[in-house]
Design a protein around this motif. Structure first.
Motif, short mmCIF file in Angstrom:
data_model
loop_
_atom_site.label_atom_id
_atom_site.label_comp_id
_atom_site.label_asym_id
_atom_site.label_seq_id
_atom_site.Cartn_x
_atom_site.Cartn_y
_atom_site.Cartn_z
N LEU A 211 9.23 -29.16 0.49
CA LEU A 211 8.75 -30.24 -0.39
C LEU A 211 7.31 -30.63 -0.07
O LEU A 211 6.52 -30.90 -0.99
CB LEU A 211 9.67 -31.45 -0.27
CG LEU A 211 11.14 -31.23 -0.70
CD1 LEU A 211 11.94 -32.51 -0.53
CD2 LEU A 211 11.19 -30.74 -2.15
N LEU A 212 6.97 -30.68 1.22
CA LEU A 212 5.60 -31.04 1.59
C LEU A 212 4.59 -30.01 1.08
O LEU A 212 3.50 -30.37 0.65
CB LEU A 212 5.47 -31.18 3.12
CG LEU A 212 4.06 -31.55 3.63
CD1 LEU A 212 3.59 -32.88 3.05
CD2 LEU A 212 4.04 -31.60 5.16
N PHE A 213 4.97 -28.74 1.11
CA PHE A 213 4.06 -27.71 0.60
C PHE A 213 3.91 -27.81 -0.91
O PHE A 213 2.84 -27.52 -1.47
CB PHE A 213 4.54 -26.32 1.01
CG PHE A 213 3.93 -25.83 2.29
CD1 PHE A 213 2.94 -24.85 2.29
CD2 PHE A 213 4.33 -26.37 3.51
CE1 PHE A 213 2.35 -24.42 3.47
CE2 PHE A 213 3.76 -25.93 4.70
CZ PHE A 213 2.77 -24.95 4.68
N ILE A 214 4.98 -28.23 -1.59
CA ILE A 214 4.87 -28.45 -3.04
C ILE A 214 3.87 -29.57 -3.30
O ILE A 214 3.00 -29.46 -4.18
CB ILE A 214 6.25 -28.81 -3.64
CG1 ILE A 214 7.18 -27.60 -3.56
CG2 ILE A 214 6.10 -29.27 -5.09
CD1 ILE A 214 8.61 -27.89 -3.98
N TYR A 215 3.98 -30.66 -2.51
CA TYR A 215 3.01 -31.75 -2.64
C TYR A 215 1.61 -31.28 -2.27
O TYR A 215 0.63 -31.69 -2.90
CB TYR A 215 3.41 -32.93 -1.75
CG TYR A 215 2.39 -34.05 -1.77
CD1 TYR A 215 2.30 -34.90 -2.87
CD2 TYR A 215 1.50 -34.23 -0.71
CE1 TYR A 215 1.34 -35.92 -2.91
CE2 TYR A 215 0.55 -35.24 -0.74
CZ TYR A 215 0.48 -36.07 -1.84
OH TYR A 215 -0.47 -37.07 -1.87
N PHE A 216 1.51 -30.44 -1.26
CA PHE A 216 0.23 -29.86 -0.83
C PHE A 216 -0.48 -29.20 -2.02
O PHE A 216 -1.66 -29.47 -2.29
CB PHE A 216 0.50 -28.83 0.27
CG PHE A 216 -0.69 -28.09 0.79
CD1 PHE A 216 -1.26 -28.42 2.00
CD2 PHE A 216 -1.25 -27.03 0.07
CE1 PHE A 216 -2.36 -27.72 2.50
CE2 PHE A 216 -2.35 -26.34 0.55
CZ PHE A 216 -2.91 -26.68 1.77
#
Length: 271
Positions: A211-216
Motif C-alpha cells: 500500500l505504501l508503494f501505491i501511495y509512493f
C-alpha cells in the motif's frame, strides 16, 4: 576514458551543493552506520549466548546469520522510526510549511539517516557477497545494490529524500522477517508467537511494502511537475528503481502469504 569523464562530471554536478562540512557529515554518518553494524553484530552474539541456551548449539553458519539479523533488525527499527518522524511528525515535507519544493527538502537528520543506511547496506552487502550464498541469494544483492544506488544519489544531490524515506520506512517489516527466522531456527515453528508474528508480517508487508508503494507512485504522479526538476540520473532512477523494488515486494508478499496460509493450516490441524 570518455565514459569515466562523463561519470566524473555527473558526480560533481550531483554533489555540487555540498560544502566540506556537509561532506564530512555524510562520511561520518556512513562510518557510524558501519560501526553500528559491527557493535550490534557482536552484542547479538553475547546477549544471545547469555539468554538463549540454544545459541551454543547452532553451527557456524547459523550463528553468522543469527548475528547478522541482529544488526539488520536494529537498523530497520532506527530508520523506520526516523523516517516516520520525518515524513509525518516533522514539518519537513508539509505542503504549505516552506517555499522550497518538496523534492528539494533535506535536513541534518534526514542526511544522517541516509548516511547510516548507506553504512548498513555496505556492511550487509559485504557480508552477503563474502559468505555467498549463506546470507542470501542474488535477489538480496540486487535489492541492496539498488537501495545504495538510490540513497547515495539522494544524499549527494539533496533531492528526492521524501521518496527515499518512504522506501526506508518499508524496512519496518524486517524485524518480523528476522523474528520468523529466529523462531524457525530455535524450533518454535509450532508456537503461538510464530503464528502471531506471521500475521504481523503479512499485515505489515501489506501496509509498508504494498500500500505504501501505491501511495509512493500516487505522490510522484501528483507532484510530477517537481519530479521533472530532479537532475537527469535521479529522475530516470525514480522512474525505474522503485518499480523494480515494488515487483520484488509483490513477489516476496506472495511467498509470505503462502507461508502464512500454510502455518495457519498446520496450526488448525494440530488442535
Amino acid at each position: 576514458m570518455a565514459g569515466f569523464q562523463f561519470l566524473k562530471v555527473g558526480l560533481i554536478d550531483i554533489a555540487g551543493h555540498a560544502t566540506p562540512t556537509k561532506e564530512l557529515h555524510w562520511l561520518l554518518s556512513v562510518f557510524v552506520g558501519i560501526i553500528m553494524c559491527k557493535i550490534v553484530y557482536d552484542l547479538t552474539g553475547v546477549v544471545s549466548s547469555m539468554f538463549f541456551s540454544g545459541y551454543a548449539k547452532l553451527n557456524k553458519k547459523e550463528k553468522l546469520e543469527w548475528n547478522n539479523r541482529g544488526f539488520s533488525t536494529f537498523h530497520a527499527i532506527v530508520v523506520a522510526v526516523a523516517s516516520l518522524y520525518l515524513l509525518i511528525a516533522s514539518d519537513l515535507f508539509d505542503g504549505g510549511s516552506k517555499d522550497e519544493l518538496i523534492i528539494n527538502r533535506t535536513s541534518t537528520l534526514s542526511d544522517t539517516i541516509l548516511g547510516i543506511s548507506i553504512g548498513y547496506f555496505l556492511s550487509d552487502l559485504a557480508m552477503i557477497i563474502y559468505h555467498f550464498p549463506v546470507l542470501g541469494g542474488m535477489e538480496y544483492v540486487l535489492h541492496h545494490g539498488l537501495s545504495m544506488f538510490s540513497i547515495i544519489q539522494s544524499l549527494l544531490s539533496g533531492q528526492s529524500q521524501i521518496y527515499i524515506l518512504m522506501v526506508l520506512f518499508s524496512e519496518s517489516t524486517t524485524p518480523f522477517v528476522n523474528l520468523r527466522w529466529y523462531l524457525d531456527t530455535a524450533g518454535q515453528k509450532k508456537s503461538k508467537l510464530y503464528v502471531w508474528n506471521g500475521l504481523a508480517l503479512f499485515l505489515g508487508w501489506l501496509v509498508a511494502r504494498i500500500l505504501l508503494f501505491i501511495y509512493f507512485f500516487y505522490h510522484m504522479f501528483t507532484h510530477f511537475d517537481q519530479v521533472k526538476k530532479v537532475y537527469p540520473l535521479g529522475f530516470y532512477s525514480l522512474l525505474t528503481v522503485p518499480p523494480v523494488l515494488a515487483l520484488m515486494n509483490i513477489f516476496w508478499f506472495w511467498k509470505i502469504a503462502r507461508g502464512f496460509v500454510k502455518t495457519l493450516t498446520k496450526a488448525r490441524h494440530s488442535k
